[in-house]
Scaffold this motif. Structure first.
Motif, PDB file in Angstrom:
ATOM      1  N   SER A 162       0.488  -1.222  -0.069  1.00 56.50           N
ATOM      2  CA  SER A 162      -0.249   0.403  -0.280  1.00 56.50           C
ATOM      3  C   SER A 162       0.969   0.940  -0.132  1.00 56.50           C
ATOM      4  O   SER A 162       2.713   1.161   0.377  1.00 56.50           O
ATOM      5  N   ALA A 163       0.177   2.192  -0.104  1.00 54.90           N
ATOM      6  CA  ALA A 163       1.251   3.463  -0.128  1.00 54.90           C
ATOM      7  C   ALA A 163       1.548   3.797   1.010  1.00 54.90           C
ATOM      8  O   ALA A 163       3.243   3.677   1.304  1.00 54.90           O
ATOM      9  N   ALA A 164       0.713   3.858   2.166  1.00 57.49           N
ATOM     10  CA  ALA A 164       1.464   3.730   3.528  1.00 57.49           C
ATOM     11  C   ALA A 164       2.694   3.001   3.941  1.00 57.49           C
ATOM     12  O   ALA A 164       3.385   3.126   4.242  1.00 57.49           O
ATOM     13  N   ALA A 165       2.942   1.836   3.465  1.00 60.18           N
ATOM     14  CA  ALA A 165       3.364   0.830   3.871  1.00 60.18           C
ATOM     15  C   ALA A 165       4.635   1.147   2.972  1.00 60.18           C
ATOM     16  O   ALA A 165       5.750   0.885   3.266  1.00 60.18           O
ATOM     17  N   ALA A 166       4.813   1.692   1.393  1.00 62.76           N
ATOM     18  CA  ALA A 166       6.025   1.718   0.203  1.00 62.76           C
ATOM     19  C   ALA A 166       6.642   3.075   1.063  1.00 62.76           C
ATOM     20  O   ALA A 166       7.610   3.775   0.538  1.00 62.76           O
ATOM     21  N   ARG A 167       6.269   3.710   2.006  1.00 59.33           N
ATOM     22  CA  ARG A 167       7.029   5.039   2.911  1.00 59.33           C
ATOM     23  C   ARG A 167       8.126   4.722   3.361  1.00 59.33           C
ATOM     24  O   ARG A 167       9.724   4.964   3.786  1.00 59.33           O
ATOM     25  N   LEU A 168       8.029   3.050   3.220  1.00 66.03           N
ATOM     26  CA  LEU A 168       9.694   2.349   3.325  1.00 66.03           C
ATOM     27  C   LEU A 168      10.451   2.850   2.284  1.00 66.03           C
ATOM     28  O   LEU A 168      11.568   2.932   3.032  1.00 66.03           O
ATOM     29  N   GLU A 169      10.429   3.249   1.310  1.00 66.35           N
ATOM     30  CA  GLU A 169      10.852   3.653   0.335  1.00 66.35           C
ATOM     31  C   GLU A 169      11.065   5.346  -0.254  1.00 66.35           C
ATOM     32  O   GLU A 169      12.026   5.716  -0.171  1.00 66.35           O
ATOM     33  N   GLY A 170      10.153   5.309   0.865  1.00 66.12           N
ATOM     34  CA  GLY A 170       9.456   7.022  -0.237  1.00 66.12           C
ATOM     35  C   GLY A 170       9.921   8.055   0.257  1.00 66.12           C
ATOM     36  O   GLY A 170      10.126   8.898   0.196  1.00 66.12           O
ATOM     37  N   SER A 171      10.260   7.702   1.597  1.00 62.93           N
ATOM     38  CA  SER A 171      11.025   8.502   2.878  1.00 62.93           C
ATOM     39  C   SER A 171      11.648   7.893   4.621  1.00 62.93           C
ATOM     40  O   SER A 171      11.637   7.241   4.738  1.00 62.93           O
ATOM     41  N   LYS A 172      12.919   8.830   3.865  1.00 67.77           N
ATOM     42  CA  LYS A 172      14.128   8.006   4.135  1.00 67.77           C
ATOM     43  C   LYS A 172      13.433   8.439   6.335  1.00 67.77           C
ATOM     44  O   LYS A 172      14.005   7.431   7.211  1.00 67.77           O
ATOM     45  N   THR A 173      13.054   9.541   6.735  1.00 73.13           N
ATOM     46  CA  THR A 173      12.790   9.612   7.768  1.00 73.13           C
ATOM     47  C   THR A 173      12.056   8.641   8.828  1.00 73.13           C
ATOM     48  O   THR A 173      11.977   7.899   9.472  1.00 73.13           O
ATOM     49  N   PHE A 174      10.628   8.268   7.844  1.00 73.26           N
ATOM     50  CA  PHE A 174       9.483   7.043   7.838  1.00 73.26           C
ATOM     51  C   PHE A 174      10.307   5.887   7.918  1.00 73.26           C
ATOM     52  O   PHE A 174      10.421   5.089   9.022  1.00 73.26           O
ATOM     53  N   THR A 175      10.989   5.667   7.790  1.00 73.44           N
ATOM     54  CA  THR A 175      11.698   4.209   8.110  1.00 73.44           C
ATOM     55  C   THR A 175      12.882   4.047   9.222  1.00 73.44           C
ATOM     56  O   THR A 175      12.750   3.717   9.531  1.00 73.44           O
ATOM     57  N   ARG A 176      13.791   6.066   9.037  1.00 73.71           N
ATOM     58  CA  ARG A 176      14.465   5.625  10.474  1.00 73.71           C
ATOM     59  C   ARG A 176      12.924   5.703  12.112  1.00 73.71           C
ATOM     60  O   ARG A 176      13.446   4.716  12.590  1.00 73.71           O
ATOM     61  N   GLU A 177      12.164   5.837  11.564  1.00 75.67           N
ATOM     62  CA  GLU A 177      11.511   5.966  12.933  1.00 75.67           C
ATOM     63  C   GLU A 177      10.977   4.338  12.971  1.00 75.67           C
ATOM     64  O   GLU A 177      11.059   3.992  14.266  1.00 75.67           O
ATOM     65  N   VAL A 178      10.508   3.647  11.877  1.00 75.18           N
ATOM     66  CA  VAL A 178      10.287   2.446  11.791  1.00 75.18           C
ATOM     67  C   VAL A 178      11.506   1.875  12.722  1.00 75.18           C
ATOM     68  O   VAL A 178      11.336   0.317  13.315  1.00 75.18           O
ATOM     69  N   THR A 179      12.364   1.578  12.073  1.00 76.40           N
ATOM     70  CA  THR A 179      13.688   0.326  12.314  1.00 76.40           C
ATOM     71  C   THR A 179      14.171   1.022  13.881  1.00 76.40           C
ATOM     72  O   THR A 179      14.490  -0.183  14.511  1.00 76.40           O
ATOM     73  N   SER A 180      13.955   1.715  14.041  1.00 76.74           N
ATOM     74  CA  SER A 180      14.686   2.719  15.772  1.00 76.74           C
ATOM     75  C   SER A 180      13.619   2.160  16.792  1.00 76.74           C
ATOM     76  O   SER A 180      13.481   1.652  17.595  1.00 76.74           O
ATOM     77  N   ALA A 181      12.150   1.932  16.277  1.00 77.35           N
ATOM     78  CA  ALA A 181      11.435   1.442  17.717  1.00 77.35           C
ATOM     79  C   ALA A 181      11.494  -0.009  17.254  1.00 77.35           C
ATOM     80  O   ALA A 181      10.948  -0.738  18.429  1.00 77.35           O
ATOM     81  N   ALA A 182      11.577  -0.098  16.334  1.00 76.40           N
ATOM     82  CA  ALA A 182      11.811  -1.897  16.199  1.00 76.40           C
ATOM     83  C   ALA A 182      13.054  -2.294  17.082  1.00 76.40           C
ATOM     84  O   ALA A 182      13.430  -3.616  16.409  1.00 76.40           O
ATOM     85  N   GLY A 183      13.899  -1.851  16.812  1.00 75.05           N
ATOM     86  CA  GLY A 183      15.145  -2.237  17.406  1.00 75.05           C
ATOM     87  C   GLY A 183      16.529  -2.713  16.521  1.00 75.05           C
ATOM     88  O   GLY A 183      16.949  -3.318  16.372  1.00 75.05           O
ATOM     89  N   VAL A 184      15.865  -1.651  14.878  1.00 77.05           N
ATOM     90  CA  VAL A 184      16.840  -2.776  13.599  1.00 77.05           C
ATOM     91  C   VAL A 184      18.296  -2.342  13.433  1.00 77.05           C
ATOM     92  O   VAL A 184      18.424  -0.332  14.286  1.00 77.05           O
ATOM     93  N   PRO A 185      19.335  -2.714  14.060  1.00 75.58           N
ATOM     94  CA  PRO A 185      20.949  -2.444  13.594  1.00 75.58           C
ATOM     95  C   PRO A 185      20.324  -1.105  13.097  1.00 75.58           C
ATOM     96  O   PRO A 185      20.388  -1.703  11.884  1.00 75.58           O
ATOM     97  N   GLY A 186      20.773  -0.369  12.626  1.00 78.73           N
ATOM     98  CA  GLY A 186      21.221   0.888  11.454  1.00 78.73           C
ATOM     99  C   GLY A 186      22.661   1.872  11.924  1.00 78.73           C
ATOM    100  O   GLY A 186      22.913   2.067  13.275  1.00 78.73           O
ATOM    101  N   ALA A 187      22.416   2.984  11.666  1.00 79.97           N
ATOM    102  CA  ALA A 187      23.413   3.688  11.645  1.00 79.97           C
ATOM    103  C   ALA A 187      23.027   5.257  12.230  1.00 79.97           C
ATOM    104  O   ALA A 187      21.418   5.120  12.381  1.00 79.97           O
ATOM    105  N   GLU A 188      23.874   5.668  13.659  1.00 76.55           N
ATOM    106  CA  GLU A 188      23.415   6.937  14.278  1.00 76.55           C
ATOM    107  C   GLU A 188      22.645   7.900  13.432  1.00 76.55           C
ATOM    108  O   GLU A 188      23.461   8.390  12.374  1.00 76.55           O
ATOM    109  N   TRP A 189      21.626   7.955  13.956  1.00 77.29           N
ATOM    110  CA  TRP A 189      20.900   9.564  12.657  1.00 77.29           C
ATOM    111  C   TRP A 189      20.114  10.647  13.254  1.00 77.29           C
ATOM    112  O   TRP A 189      19.842  10.159  14.285  1.00 77.29           O
ATOM    113  N   ALA A 190      20.504  11.841  12.610  1.00 79.74           N
ATOM    114  CA  ALA A 190      19.059  12.123  13.280  1.00 79.74           C
ATOM    115  C   ALA A 190      18.965  13.376  12.087  1.00 79.74           C
ATOM    116  O   ALA A 190      19.406  13.134  11.054  1.00 79.74           O
TER     117      ALA A 190
END
Ligand code: AMP
Ligand code: GLY
Length: 424
Positions: A93-121
């Motif tokens: 869906s467009a809402a789930a496709a935001r994982l590609e469309g918005s980098k901030t959205f992706t970082r919010e989701v993955t940080s909430a999920a505890g996914v290892p990634g680069a430190e970010w702001a």
């Protein structure tokens, strides 16, 4: 089953080729397709981003499945419009496709999920972004938040270079509105891997990994491109690493997306960095990679259509995917000048000879027929010359033998695809 595949690049030629191998398929349309796809399916003159026309066509033909190749129709709501019209669609869906469309959205989701990634702001003000850069030091990565045609990322070696990137993205708006918000990230070091998982909202099934070559020139120099070649499997990505990525990155993301009421269905493409501290997520895409898809389809032994249907119908928990133990490589042939300006209309010959190389498979990207019926270049990335082989070296030798049979003076390719695994 009747299927409408959306897109017209090398990825879509590979998907069309795999779909035509399915015993479940009765009819395949591709919108808009290309000259190579028209040899194996019916091409329909509808743009990949014309969501209303795609849905109207699929409804009129009563297709059983719409398959989205690129991300643009998905971010524009193709899957949502299909659902509203009672059509099955492979893709989020467009809402789930935001994982590609918005980098901030992706970082919010993955940080909430505890996914290892680069430190970010995240920053919406240039002065605050510059202060953060000075505090963190270099190397450091500056990214425009929105879609910037893959060009909104600067991996800065110095603080000055990073501050310059802030000026260009936020103040000069070189990527337009995508620069209103930026991310600043820790620079991850290691090998980059593209990993693909099939998702039905709840269950994620590992597909395979590939390694892309994003820079235009041999030795990974020059500007970034959509991808100049790929191979699979990359030896650095061991089965143990795949299991770790599924447990620490893919499944937690899927769970978090479901928890937010936007379950992810489709193929999740994780751009990973294999760092000394383990695999870390760089970014997500919500589609197959191009040219990674070409090598994945060469290695896939299961029925692709059955797999896509299982993902749409929430049945992946009962599905298994089989992969060939053989290796595959694809070498992209592009028009001279790409990724900058390039000419269209040059004639390409020798494809019949190239296709006769044992193990070779040609996938068209930006090709068309002129009035005389000649095959001509119509885009930047024009052909994906692929091959399978018992070993990666054998796949490479076959792919380059096929490349050398193509007669196209106005084209070029990298000669070192696979160098991280095979050496120069
Ligand atoms: P993206 O548009 O997010 O795919 O970024 C483009 C490229 O920039 C990636 O393929 C990486 O090579 C590089 N890159 C992005 N983020 C990072 C990071 N945090 N550390 C190191 N390299 C990065
Ligand atoms: N080859 C990288 C991509 O499809 O984004």
């Amino acid at each position: 089953m009747k299927v409408l595949l959306v897109g017209g690049g090398g990825r879509e030629h590979a998907l069309a080729w795999a779909l035509t191998g399915s015993g479940l398929l009765s009819k395949l349309w591709v919108a808009p397709g290309n000259a190579g796809i028209s040899d194996i399916a019916d091409c329909v003159a509808i743009g990949a981003e014309d969501v209303p026309a795609l849905v109207a066509f699929a409804t009129a033909q009563a297709v059983d499945l719409v398959v989205a190749g690129p991300e643009a129709p998905l971010t524009l709501g193709l899957a949502d419009a299909c659902a509203a019209a009672g059509l099955r669609c492979f893709g989020p869906s467009a809402a789930a496709a935001r994982l590609e469309g918005s980098k901030t959205f992706t970082r919010e989701v993955t940080s909430a999920a505890g996914v290892p990634g680069a430190e970010w702001a995240q920053f919406t003000e240039a002065a605050a972004a510059r202060a953060y850069i000075r505090q963190k030091g270099a190397p450091i990565v500056v990214k425009a938040d929105g879609l910037a045609a893959g060009k909104g990322v600067v991996v800065a070696a110095t603080v000055e270079e990073a501050e310059q990137a802030v000026t260009e993205i936020m103040e000069d708006r070189v990527h337009g509105a995508a620069g209103a918000s930026i991310l600043i990230e820790e620079c991850l070091l290691g090998q980059e891997i593209s990993f693909f998982a099939l998702c039905d909202g709840e269950t994620a099934l590992p597909m395979a990994a590939a390694q892309d070559h994003k820079r235009v020139g041999d030795g990974d120099v020059g500007p970034n491109t959509g991808g100049m070649g790929a191979y699979s499997p990359p030896p650095a990505f061991t089965p143990a690493l795949e299991a770790e990525v599924m447990d620490s990155i893919i499944r937690p993301t899927l769970k978090e997306m479901a928890k937010r009421g936007t379950p992810f269905r489709g193929v999740l493409f994780a751009g990973l960095m294999l760092t000394e501290a383990g695999p870390k997520l760089i970014e997500y895409n919500v589609r197959f990679g191009d040219p990674e898809c070409q090598v994945l389809m060469l290695r896939l032994q299961s029925d692709l259509l059955a797999a896509l249907l299982a993902a749409c119908d929430g049945e992946l928990d009962r599905f298994t995917l089989r992969w060939s133990a053989e290796a595959a490589m694809v070498v992209v042939m592009a028009a001279r000048g790409y990724p900058g300006a390039y000419a269209k209309g040059s004639v390409i010959e020798g494809l019949e000879q190239a296709a006769q190389v044992p193990g070779a498979q040609l996938f068209h990207a930006g090709t068309a027929r002129n009035e005389q019926g000649d095959l001509v270049a119509q885009g930047g990335r024009v052909l994906g010359v692929a091959a399978s082989g018992a070993t990666l070296a054998a796949a490479r030798d076959a792919a380059y033998a096929a490349v050398d049979a193509v007669r196209w003076p106005e084209g070029f390719c990298r000669r070192d695809i696979g160098w991280r695994a095979l050496g120069h």
